[in-house]
Design a protein around this motif. Structure first.
Motif, PDB file in Angstrom:
ATOM      1  N   TYR A  71      -8.843   3.884  -3.009  1.00 51.16           N
ATOM      2  CA  TYR A  71      -7.564   3.621  -2.359  1.00 51.16           C
ATOM      3  C   TYR A  71      -7.098   4.780  -1.481  1.00 51.16           C
ATOM      4  N   ARG A  72      -7.989   5.722  -1.189  1.00 51.68           N
ATOM      5  CA  ARG A  72      -7.593   6.805  -0.305  1.00 51.68           C
ATOM      6  C   ARG A  72      -7.316   6.259   1.090  1.00 51.68           C
ATOM      7  N   PRO A  73      -6.279   6.762   1.779  1.00 54.78           N
ATOM      8  CA  PRO A  73      -5.992   6.282   3.139  1.00 54.78           C
ATOM      9  C   PRO A  73      -7.159   6.548   4.082  1.00 54.78           C
ATOM     10  N   GLN A  74      -7.321   5.665   5.046  1.00 51.26           N
ATOM     11  CA  GLN A  74      -8.411   5.762   6.008  1.00 51.26           C
ATOM     12  C   GLN A  74      -7.910   6.325   7.330  1.00 51.26           C
ATOM     13  N   PHE A  75      -8.818   6.984   8.045  1.00 51.01           N
ATOM     14  CA  PHE A  75      -8.511   7.462   9.386  1.00 51.01           C
ATOM     15  C   PHE A  75      -8.851   6.365  10.393  1.00 51.01           C
ATOM     16  N   ALA A  76      -7.922   6.083  11.270  1.00 54.50           N
ATOM     17  CA  ALA A  76      -8.172   5.083  12.304  1.00 54.50           C
ATOM     18  C   ALA A  76      -9.219   5.600  13.280  1.00 54.50           C
ATOM     19  N   VAL A  79       2.733  -0.632  -2.651  1.00 57.84           N
ATOM     20  CA  VAL A  79       3.969  -0.145  -3.269  1.00 57.84           C
ATOM     21  C   VAL A  79       3.801  -0.010  -4.776  1.00 57.84           C
ATOM     22  N   ASP A  80       3.254  -1.038  -5.415  1.00 52.39           N
ATOM     23  CA  ASP A  80       3.056  -0.983  -6.864  1.00 52.39           C
ATOM     24  C   ASP A  80       2.111   0.148  -7.253  1.00 52.39           C
ATOM     25  N   LEU A  81       1.034   0.298  -6.505  1.00 50.93           N
ATOM     26  CA  LEU A  81       0.034   1.306  -6.844  1.00 50.93           C
ATOM     27  C   LEU A  81       0.563   2.719  -6.644  1.00 50.93           C
ATOM     28  N   VAL A  82       1.240   2.973  -5.523  1.00 53.18           N
ATOM     29  CA  VAL A  82       1.679   4.335  -5.237  1.00 53.18           C
ATOM     30  C   VAL A  82       2.827   4.755  -6.155  1.00 53.18           C
ATOM     31  N   LEU A  83       3.751   3.841  -6.460  1.00 56.97           N
ATOM     32  CA  LEU A  83       4.860   4.200  -7.341  1.00 56.97           C
ATOM     33  C   LEU A  83       4.399   4.337  -8.785  1.00 56.97           C
ATOM     34  N   GLY A  84       3.458   3.508  -9.210  1.00 52.97           N
ATOM     35  CA  GLY A  84       2.919   3.663 -10.554  1.00 52.97           C
ATOM     36  C   GLY A  84       2.162   4.969 -10.721  1.00 52.97           C
ATOM     37  N   THR A  85       1.362   5.325  -9.714  1.00 52.87           N
ATOM     38  CA  THR A  85       0.638   6.597  -9.760  1.00 52.87           C
ATOM     39  C   THR A  85       1.593   7.775  -9.709  1.00 52.87           C
ATOM     40  N   LEU A  86       2.626   7.667  -8.878  1.00 54.21           N
ATOM     41  CA  LEU A  86       3.614   8.740  -8.779  1.00 54.21           C
ATOM     42  C   LEU A  86       4.321   8.963 -10.110  1.00 54.21           C
ATOM     43  N   LEU A 130      -0.409   1.394   4.170  1.00 56.89           N
ATOM     44  CA  LEU A 130      -0.379   2.775   3.677  1.00 56.89           C
ATOM     45  C   LEU A 130       0.985   3.058   3.061  1.00 56.89           C
ATOM     46  N   ALA A 131       0.982   3.517   1.819  1.00 54.37           N
ATOM     47  CA  ALA A 131       2.217   3.863   1.114  1.00 54.37           C
ATOM     48  C   ALA A 131       2.168   5.334   0.735  1.00 54.37           C
ATOM     49  N   GLN A 132       3.235   6.053   1.067  1.00 52.63           N
ATOM     50  CA  GLN A 132       3.373   7.470   0.732  1.00 52.63           C
ATOM     51  C   GLN A 132       4.687   7.655  -0.010  1.00 52.63           C
ATOM     52  N   VAL A 154       2.249  11.310  -3.649  1.00 51.62           N
ATOM     53  CA  VAL A 154       1.069  10.447  -3.732  1.00 51.62           C
ATOM     54  C   VAL A 154       1.003   9.622  -2.454  1.00 51.62           C
ATOM     55  N   GLN A 155      -0.201   9.412  -1.942  1.00 55.53           N
ATOM     56  CA  GLN A 155      -0.405   8.535  -0.793  1.00 55.53           C
ATOM     57  C   GLN A 155      -1.666   7.708  -1.023  1.00 55.53           C
ATOM     58  N   LEU A 156      -1.508   6.386  -0.911  1.00 62.31           N
ATOM     59  CA  LEU A 156      -2.595   5.454  -1.161  1.00 62.31           C
ATOM     60  C   LEU A 156      -2.498   4.301  -0.172  1.00 62.31           C
ATOM     61  N   ALA A 157      -3.585   3.558  -0.029  1.00 58.26           N
ATOM     62  CA  ALA A 157      -3.619   2.441   0.916  1.00 58.26           C
ATOM     63  C   ALA A 157      -4.383   1.278   0.307  1.00 58.26           C
ATOM     64  N   THR A 158      -3.865   0.065   0.541  1.00 62.94           N
ATOM     65  CA  THR A 158      -4.525  -1.159   0.098  1.00 62.94           C
ATOM     66  C   THR A 158      -4.434  -2.194   1.218  1.00 62.94           C
ATOM     67  N   GLY A 159      -4.786  -3.424   0.882  1.00 65.68           N
ATOM     68  CA  GLY A 159      -4.770  -4.472   1.889  1.00 65.68           C
ATOM     69  C   GLY A 159      -3.411  -5.094   2.118  1.00 65.68           C
ATOM     70  N   THR A 160      -2.514  -5.035   1.121  1.00 63.10           N
ATOM     71  CA  THR A 160      -1.197  -5.648   1.252  1.00 63.10           C
ATOM     72  C   THR A 160      -0.111  -4.632   0.941  1.00 63.10           C
ATOM     73  N   ALA A 161       1.069  -4.861   1.502  1.00 63.75           N
ATOM     74  CA  ALA A 161       2.180  -3.933   1.314  1.00 63.75           C
ATOM     75  C   ALA A 161       2.641  -3.904  -0.135  1.00 63.75           C
ATOM     76  N   ARG A 162       2.746  -5.061  -0.762  1.00 59.28           N
ATOM     77  CA  ARG A 162       3.241  -5.109  -2.140  1.00 59.28           C
ATOM     78  C   ARG A 162       2.286  -4.403  -3.096  1.00 59.28           C
ATOM     79  N   GLU A 163       0.996  -4.588  -2.895  1.00 57.85           N
ATOM     80  CA  GLU A 163       0.018  -3.905  -3.745  1.00 57.85           C
ATOM     81  C   GLU A 163       0.092  -2.395  -3.556  1.00 57.85           C
TER      82      GLU A 163
END
Length: 315
Positions: free
Chosen positions: A180-185, A150-157, A124-126, A139-148
């Motif tokens: 890519y919306r964050p999920q609730f545990a 980071v790239d997605l949230v900063l590009g969207t921001l 999860l990147a915020q 912006v807050q988004l979530a993917t499977g890897t940290a690097r992905e």
């Protein structure tokens, strides 16, 4: 080393300013004009300026360099993350802040790695940025890897910040419920608790301005004080479709409830949040789900800092 050996004296060049990285031998004086034609140094033996006058000009230059406003970029890592990924996140945050231009005051990036096995996108990147004359963008988004992430949230921001700066809003066309919306545990009901309690002073806004802030801050809901009536108001995104609904404290959309009943409705409906009116002070309340599976509670107060603690109202 350079100098005049005819009189047995050696002129030593000045050292560079270690904090600013600027070589004082190549700097103009504070007035913007060199002290002597062709002089690339502030050496008094070459410029003709003697004693305290030269020292005063050099001190003024050092003060100006030392107090130059610096860009505030902060990266927060939560959970286990390889050092290479953390360094990559910091480098990308600095590059994004620099690319957004000189009106960028601060940029925050928070990267969280979830350990809950029910979450299929654990990274999860915020990110949020403060732009001069525009305000905050988040912006807050979530993917499977940290690097992905980071790239997605900063590009969207960066994209939303540019659109907000040029057009005044990010538009309703933003894909709110994306892949890519964050999920609730998934946490058992018996283990859920109110992990965060926020007391905030609501800023006075018109409904239109509150909607713009809702979109710019990438929230599911946004509390505000209506500038015309003074009553607590709530704007939120409706799914599916992403339309916006406006509610006011004391109306049927926000009925009087107690905290226990609000928690029961939040659990039964499965919604991200529940808004209601407190019977005691007749102010709005919001109980919301956090991404870690716990709950958060927002309660307006009359004194304090406007908007305190609301930038991460759904973390």
């Amino acid at each position: 080393m350079c100098g005049d050996h005819s009189n047995g004296r050696v002129d030593r060049p000045f050292r560079a300013c270690s904090k600013s990285g600027v070589d004082l031998r190549r700097c103009d004086p504070p007035g913007g004009r060199r002290l002597a034609r062709g002089a690339g140094s502030l050496d008094p033996r070459r410029t003709g300026v003697r004693g305290t006058a030269w020292m005063r000009r050099r001190r003024n230059l050092m003060t100006r360099l030392r107090h130059r406003p610096a860009l505030d970029v902060r990266v927060e890592i939560r959970g286990e993350l390889p050092r290479e990924e953390a360094e990559y996140a910091r480098a990308r945050a600095l590059a994004t802040a620099a690319a957004l231009g000189p009106d960028t005051h601060a940029l925050r990036l928070r990267l969280t790695r979830s350990r809950n096995r029910s979450v299929t996108r654990p990274a999860l990147a915020q990110a949020d940025v403060e732009l001069a004359g525009v305000g905050p963008v988040r912006v807050q988004l979530a993917t499977g890897t940290a690097r992905e992430s980071v790239d997605l949230v900063l590009g969207t921001l960066a994209g939303r910040a540019v659109r907000l700066r040029e057009q005044g809003d990010i538009g309703f066309a933003v894909a709110y419920e994306s892949a890519y919306r964050p999920q609730f545990a998934d946490r058992p009901l018996a283990q859920r608790r109110i992990a965060r309690h926020k007391a905030v002073v609501l800023a006075r806004r018109g409904p239109e301005q509150a909607v713009l802030e809702l979109l710019a801050l990438d929230r599911r809901f946004h509390l505000f004080a209506d500038a015309a009536t003074g009553r607590d108001g709530l704007v939120h995104r409706c799914t599916p479709g992403g339309t916006v609904e406006l509610c006011a404290a004391g109306t049927s959309a926000m009925p009087p409830l107690d905290l226990a009943e609000a928690a029961r409705r939040l659990w039964l409906t499965g919604r991200p949040f529940v808004g209601w009116t407190d019977p005691g002070d007749h102010r709005a309340r919001v109980l919301y789900r956090r991404f870690d599976g716990h709950y958060g509670l927002i309660a307006p107060v009359s004194e304090g800092r406007i908007g305190a603690g609301t930038l991460s109202a759904q973390d």
